[in-house]
Design a protein around this motif. Structure first.
Motif, PDB file in Angstrom:
ATOM      1  N   LYS A   9       0.824  -1.220   0.000  1.00  0.00           N
ATOM      2  CA  LYS A   9       0.000   0.000   0.000  1.00  0.00           C
ATOM      3  C   LYS A   9       0.853   1.264   0.000  1.00  0.00           C
ATOM      4  O   LYS A   9       0.467   2.280  -0.585  1.00  0.00           O
ATOM      5  CB  LYS A   9      -0.960  -0.026   1.189  1.00  0.00           C
ATOM      6  CG  LYS A   9      -2.101  -1.017   0.955  1.00  0.00           C
ATOM      7  CD  LYS A   9      -3.132  -0.972   2.040  1.00  0.00           C
ATOM      8  CE  LYS A   9      -4.349  -1.811   1.623  1.00  0.00           C
ATOM      9  NZ  LYS A   9      -5.319  -1.951   2.713  1.00  0.00           N
ATOM     10  N   LEU A  12       1.713   1.662  -3.587  1.00  0.00           N
ATOM     11  CA  LEU A  12       0.548   2.165  -4.321  1.00  0.00           C
ATOM     12  C   LEU A  12       0.323   3.652  -4.031  1.00  0.00           C
ATOM     13  O   LEU A  12       0.062   4.439  -4.944  1.00  0.00           O
ATOM     14  CB  LEU A  12      -0.699   1.360  -3.948  1.00  0.00           C
ATOM     15  CG  LEU A  12      -0.772  -0.069  -4.497  1.00  0.00           C
ATOM     16  CD1 LEU A  12      -1.874  -0.852  -3.799  1.00  0.00           C
ATOM     17  CD2 LEU A  12      -0.996  -0.075  -6.009  1.00  0.00           C
ATOM     18  N   VAL A  17      -2.195   6.088  -5.900  1.00  0.00           N
ATOM     19  CA  VAL A  17      -3.411   5.338  -5.588  1.00  0.00           C
ATOM     20  C   VAL A  17      -3.839   5.663  -4.156  1.00  0.00           C
ATOM     21  O   VAL A  17      -3.029   5.572  -3.226  1.00  0.00           O
ATOM     22  CB  VAL A  17      -3.186   3.824  -5.738  1.00  0.00           C
ATOM     23  CG1 VAL A  17      -4.432   3.043  -5.331  1.00  0.00           C
ATOM     24  CG2 VAL A  17      -2.772   3.479  -7.158  1.00  0.00           C
ATOM     25  N   VAL A  19      -5.180   5.065  -0.614  1.00  0.00           N
ATOM     26  CA  VAL A  19      -5.306   3.917   0.283  1.00  0.00           C
ATOM     27  C   VAL A  19      -5.752   4.410   1.650  1.00  0.00           C
ATOM     28  O   VAL A  19      -5.490   5.560   2.025  1.00  0.00           O
ATOM     29  CB  VAL A  19      -3.968   3.148   0.404  1.00  0.00           C
ATOM     30  CG1 VAL A  19      -3.496   2.643  -0.941  1.00  0.00           C
ATOM     31  CG2 VAL A  19      -2.893   4.015   1.050  1.00  0.00           C
ATOM     32  N   ALA A 170      -2.372   2.564 -10.739  1.00  0.00           N
ATOM     33  CA  ALA A 170      -2.014   1.197 -10.356  1.00  0.00           C
ATOM     34  C   ALA A 170      -1.245   0.498 -11.465  1.00  0.00           C
ATOM     35  O   ALA A 170      -0.325  -0.288 -11.213  1.00  0.00           O
ATOM     36  CB  ALA A 170      -3.271   0.410  -9.995  1.00  0.00           C
ATOM     37  N   VAL A 183      -5.536  -4.965  -6.700  1.00  0.00           N
ATOM     38  CA  VAL A 183      -6.252  -4.061  -5.814  1.00  0.00           C
ATOM     39  C   VAL A 183      -7.622  -4.708  -5.597  1.00  0.00           C
ATOM     40  O   VAL A 183      -8.491  -4.640  -6.458  1.00  0.00           O
ATOM     41  CB  VAL A 183      -6.394  -2.651  -6.408  1.00  0.00           C
ATOM     42  CG1 VAL A 183      -7.113  -1.736  -5.425  1.00  0.00           C
ATOM     43  CG2 VAL A 183      -5.017  -2.079  -6.753  1.00  0.00           C
ATOM     44  N   ASN A 184      -7.758  -5.368  -4.452  1.00  0.00           N
ATOM     45  CA  ASN A 184      -8.975  -6.132  -4.195  1.00  0.00           C
ATOM     46  C   ASN A 184      -9.309  -6.109  -2.708  1.00  0.00           C
ATOM     47  O   ASN A 184      -8.583  -6.680  -1.894  1.00  0.00           O
ATOM     48  CB  ASN A 184      -8.803  -7.578  -4.653  1.00  0.00           C
ATOM     49  CG  ASN A 184     -10.061  -8.388  -4.455  1.00  0.00           C
ATOM     50  OD1 ASN A 184     -11.166  -7.889  -4.625  1.00  0.00           O
ATOM     51  ND2 ASN A 184      -9.898  -9.645  -4.094  1.00  0.00           N
ATOM     52  N   VAL A 186     -11.195  -2.800  -4.753  1.00  0.00           N
ATOM     53  CA  VAL A 186     -11.282  -1.364  -4.971  1.00  0.00           C
ATOM     54  C   VAL A 186     -12.595  -0.951  -4.314  1.00  0.00           C
ATOM     55  O   VAL A 186     -13.658  -1.422  -4.720  1.00  0.00           O
ATOM     56  CB  VAL A 186     -11.297  -1.007  -6.467  1.00  0.00           C
ATOM     57  CG1 VAL A 186     -11.474   0.501  -6.640  1.00  0.00           C
ATOM     58  CG2 VAL A 186     -10.039  -1.490  -7.159  1.00  0.00           C
ATOM     59  N   SER A 195     -10.958   3.866  -3.349  1.00  0.00           N
ATOM     60  CA  SER A 195      -9.672   3.647  -2.694  1.00  0.00           C
ATOM     61  C   SER A 195      -9.311   2.176  -2.749  1.00  0.00           C
ATOM     62  O   SER A 195     -10.166   1.318  -2.977  1.00  0.00           O
ATOM     63  CB  SER A 195      -9.717   4.126  -1.235  1.00  0.00           C
ATOM     64  OG  SER A 195     -10.663   3.369  -0.496  1.00  0.00           O
ATOM     65  N   ALA A 196      -8.036   1.900  -2.518  1.00  0.00           N
ATOM     66  CA  ALA A 196      -7.527   0.529  -2.520  1.00  0.00           C
ATOM     67  C   ALA A 196      -7.567  -0.005  -1.095  1.00  0.00           C
ATOM     68  O   ALA A 196      -6.656   0.228  -0.305  1.00  0.00           O
ATOM     69  CB  ALA A 196      -6.109   0.496  -3.068  1.00  0.00           C
ATOM     70  N   GLY A 199      -4.496  -4.524  -1.097  1.00  0.00           N
ATOM     71  CA  GLY A 199      -3.399  -4.317  -2.030  1.00  0.00           C
ATOM     72  C   GLY A 199      -2.389  -5.442  -1.960  1.00  0.00           C
ATOM     73  O   GLY A 199      -1.919  -5.799  -0.878  1.00  0.00           O
TER      74      GLY A 199
END
Length: 384
Positions: A9, A12, A17, A19, A170, A183-184, A186, A195-196, A199
């Motif tokens: 993260k 990211l 990204v 987070v 990403a 990214v799961n 999102v 947001s992520a 990660g």
């Protein structure tokens, strides 16, 4: 090399990204303090390099500061998906309206982006509803490609604001020497922000020369593997290596064909090695101590084979000297651990004299082969 979630993260976030805020904690008190600093309910996550933590009791929350301390106490020191949890990640809980999935990997034709309108832990192991997009630019997606990917994944539905930008960012993180970025989920938060929340990043081990902060680290290592890997990088001189296996027969052997030969002979005899090792000629005593501690520290260890030949230029007296010290450190004096030693090389006679008065050692005579050492170990031990 797979990164822990906090590192993924952070990577990211540096790439643009969004987070959730979070902090690493190594004690229940640190977890409580982190939750207080975040001024919100939190999730406490085991920092191990695996997916499926929430389905394997590795994620607790949402909880307040007191609950964060209790969660850390529950997680720290436990085995989760084959890894010991040494630290936890305390992360601000996000109010999620919708979960999406985004991933990047390498396909047969180059970089591949994957998206789905169904994110979260239940997507793992399923390819249903996934939309794929192969892209030509190894530097990442352009906005038009990201928008096209999500229009397909969302079946023409409305793309949440910020999702295209998150996807492009990403993809650029993926382009920076990663083999996999997921990214799961999102999270489409209440209010529409994306947001992520999850990660995952796996780095290309062959490209770590461009990532100096990650040179030796690999969180798939056991504690003993990690100690040897760290010492190999930190200390000067020839290399030492240690690979842990699930058997009960320790191997302190040199590298190359001779070490593999002994390993194969043991397996052919029905013996299950606890590890494989190798060390370069002229290795330092400090590096050797770390390797010996790793071999002797294996929790299933029931016997030990020490085998080097002349061509490996092993400092035999140093090996025996440090081995005897290690046996004492681990409480194996008095013959409680069957040890077979076959050494041929530098200072072999001094090594033999050092071992003469130490009970429990079977020191093979000059002229004995590596095969003789394996046969002797199988005969005198109960490891086979």
């Amino acid at each position: 090399m797979r990164l822990l979630e906090n590192e993924a993260k952070a990577r990211l976030a540096r790439g643009g990204v969004k987070v959730p805020s979070g902090a690493v904690a190594g004690t229940p008190e640190e977890a409580r303090s982190a939750a207080l600093d975040l001024e919100a309910e939190v999730f406490v996550k085991a920092l191990v390099p695996e997916n499926r933590r929430s389905k394997n009791s590795g994620v607790i929350g949402p909880v307040g500061p007191g609950g964060a301390a209790a969660a850390a106490r529950e997680l720290l020191g436990t085995q989760i998906l084959g890894h010991r949890c040494r630290k936890v990640y305390v992360e601000r809980a996000v109010s999620i309206d919708r979960e999406l999935y985004l991933g990047f990997s390498w396909g047969s034709k180059g970089p591949l982006a994957v998206a789905s309108e169904a994110g979260g832990v239940d997507i793992e192991g399923s390819s249903d509803g996934l939309s794929e997009l192969a892209f030509a630019d190894p530097g990442g997606l352009v906005p038009g490609e990201a928008e096209h990917l999500w229009r397909r994944a969302l079946a023409g539905g409305t793309i949440p604001p910020g999702l295209v930008d998150l996807t492009v960012a990403a993809s650029e993180v993926f382009a920076n020497d990663a083999l996999l970025v997921e990214v799961n989920p999102v999270a489409v938060e209440t209010g529409g922000t994306v947001s992520a929340v999850g990660g995952l990043i796996e780095m290309d081990g062959n490209a770590l020369f461009r990532q100096p902060e990650l040179r030796w680290r690999s969180y798939r290592l056991t504690e003993r593997e990690e100690a040897v890997a760290e010492a190999d990088q930190r200390l000067p001189g020839p290399s030492v290596r240690y690979v842990e296996l699930d058997g009960d027969t320790g191997l302190l052997v040199g590298g190359g064909g001779a070490g593999l030969y002994q390993h194969d002979l043991l397996v052919a005899a029905g013996v299950r090695p606890a590890n494989h090792s190798d060390l370069g000629a002229g290795v330092s005593a400090e590096k050797l101590d770390v390797l010996i501690d790793a071999v002797l520290g294996h929790p299933n260890l029931a016997c030990l084979l020490v085998g080097f030949n002349l061509l490996q230029m092993a400092p035999c007296d140093l090996i025996v000297e440090r081995l005897l010290a290690g046996l004492d450190r681990f409480g194996y004096g008095g013959g409680s651990l069957p040890v077979v030693i076959r050494l041929d090389g530098l200072n072999a006679e001094r090594a033999r004299r050092l071992a003469t008065d130490y009970s429990g050692l079977t020191y093979l005579p000059p002229g004995a082969s590596l095969g003789d050492a394996v046969d002797t170990l199988v005969r005198i031990s109960r490891c086979s």
